[in-house]
Each structure stands twice: as C-alpha cells, then as structure tokens.
Scaffold this active site. Structure first.
Site, PDB file in Angstrom:
ATOM      1  N   CYS A   1      40.807  37.244  53.762  1.00 37.56           N
ATOM      2  CA  CYS A   1      42.203  37.538  54.063  1.00 37.56           C
ATOM      3  C   CYS A   1      42.928  36.208  54.236  1.00 37.56           C
ATOM      4  O   CYS A   1      42.463  35.339  54.975  1.00 37.56           O
ATOM      5  CB  CYS A   1      42.307  38.378  55.342  1.00 37.56           C
TER       6      CYS A   1
ATOM      7  N   GLU B   1      30.476  34.515  29.210  1.00 36.24           N
ATOM      8  CA  GLU B   1      29.078  34.255  29.538  1.00 36.24           C
ATOM      9  C   GLU B   1      28.868  34.739  30.966  1.00 36.24           C
ATOM     10  O   GLU B   1      29.603  34.363  31.863  1.00 36.24           O
ATOM     11  CB  GLU B   1      28.776  32.760  29.377  1.00 36.24           C
TER      12      GLU B   1
ATOM     13  N   ASP C   1      36.991  40.149  53.153  1.00 33.62           N
ATOM     14  CA  ASP C   1      37.366  41.393  52.491  1.00 33.62           C
ATOM     15  C   ASP C   1      36.317  41.665  51.421  1.00 33.62           C
ATOM     16  O   ASP C   1      35.813  40.739  50.780  1.00 33.62           O
ATOM     17  CB  ASP C   1      38.740  41.273  51.832  1.00 33.62           C
TER      18      ASP C   1
ATOM     19  N   GLU D   1      45.580  42.348  45.978  1.00 34.27           N
ATOM     20  CA  GLU D   1      46.324  42.418  44.718  1.00 34.27           C
ATOM     21  C   GLU D   1      46.243  41.086  43.972  1.00 34.27           C
ATOM     22  O   GLU D   1      46.071  41.052  42.756  1.00 34.27           O
ATOM     23  CB  GLU D   1      47.787  42.789  44.988  1.00 34.27           C
TER      24      GLU D   1
END
Length: 157
Positions: A55, A78, A62, A97
């Site tokens: 965060c 790869e 997170d 996001e």
C-alpha cells in the site's frame, strides 16, 4: 509440418543464471523470445496467485491473484523475467489499480501482442476486495480465450 519450431534464446540474460530480485518494477528486465508460431493466433496464460505489492500510504502488504492472458504476435515473454518483474512489486508502493494496469501496459510495450487482458483479483484489506480488469481491445476472431474463473471473494482459492 517438418520438424518443430525453434526459438532463438541467444539474447537472453536471465534464463539459466542466478538472478537477484529487481529493486523495483521500473528496474526489472522483461525479456522476450520470438514467437515460434507467428501468424497463428493462440492464447497464452500466466497465473500469479501469490502476487504481492505494498500500500503506498501505509506500507502494508497487499495480495492479489493475477491472471494474464495474451495472444502473441511476434514475441513471447520469457517466463523467468516475468516472474522477476512481478516479484519486484513486493517492495513497491502502489494502489491496486496502478499495479494491475502498469503490468498490462508494460507487457504491451515489450511484446506488442495481438491482444492482452489482465485480471487483478485483490484480497480484501478493510473488508473490501478490489478486482481490477484491463483489456487491450477485442481478441482476435477464432481464438479460444478461456474464462478467468477466479471466484468472487470467499476466501479465494
């Protein structure tokens, strides 16, 4: 069809060698190899069920389950370099996001795929899971694109 397609891996710098964790996603090297089936539309899927970032405000970890689908054009990513790139987010502060869309956009820049989508299924913090989806456009006609089938949050598994 005579023989199997070959792939030139001579330019790879990470595969087959010990590699440390990149300092950040921006410093991570994403390597690519030629598509052994150029002109053939097919879907490639990477699943990262233990993706981690931080965060940007609290520094708390997170966690997300990422599913990346793409239809390659001239290049394939790869996989070792993708793993290291995704791991570089572990010490990177960004909102859900921002992480999800940044991964998609970086892959698009590096690979120029015919199509790409990512589903970021983020585990809850504060009781609310956040799912983030990005797609580069319509998939090519005739390509089987399976559903991502990550369950809505109920202890995701």
């Amino acid at each position: 069809m005579s023989g199997s397609p070959t792939t030139d891996v001579s330019g790879l710098t990470l595969l087959g060698r010990p590699s440390g964790l990149p300092a950040s996603p921006d410093h991570a090297l994403l390597e690519r190899v030629p598509n052994p089936h150029p002109g053939v539309n097919y879907c490639v899927r990477f699943t990262a069920p233990e993706f981690t970032s931080l965060c940007p405000l609290t520094g708390q970890p997170d966690f997300a389950h990422l599913v990346i689908d793409y239809v390659p054009a001239d290049w394939l990513v790869e996989s070792k370099s993708l793993k290291l790139y995704l791991s570089a987010f572990r010490n990177h502060g960004a909102f859900h996001e921002a992480c999800t869309v940044a991964i998609a956009r970086r892959l698009i820049v590096e690979l120029a795929p015919a199509w790409l989508r990512i589903g970021g299924y983020w585990y809850p913090r504060g009781g609310i899971p956040i799912d983030v989806f990005y797609q580069s456009g319509e998939p090519p006609a005739g390509v089987w694109i399976p559903a991502q089938e990550v369950q809505p949050y109920r202890g995701r598994g």
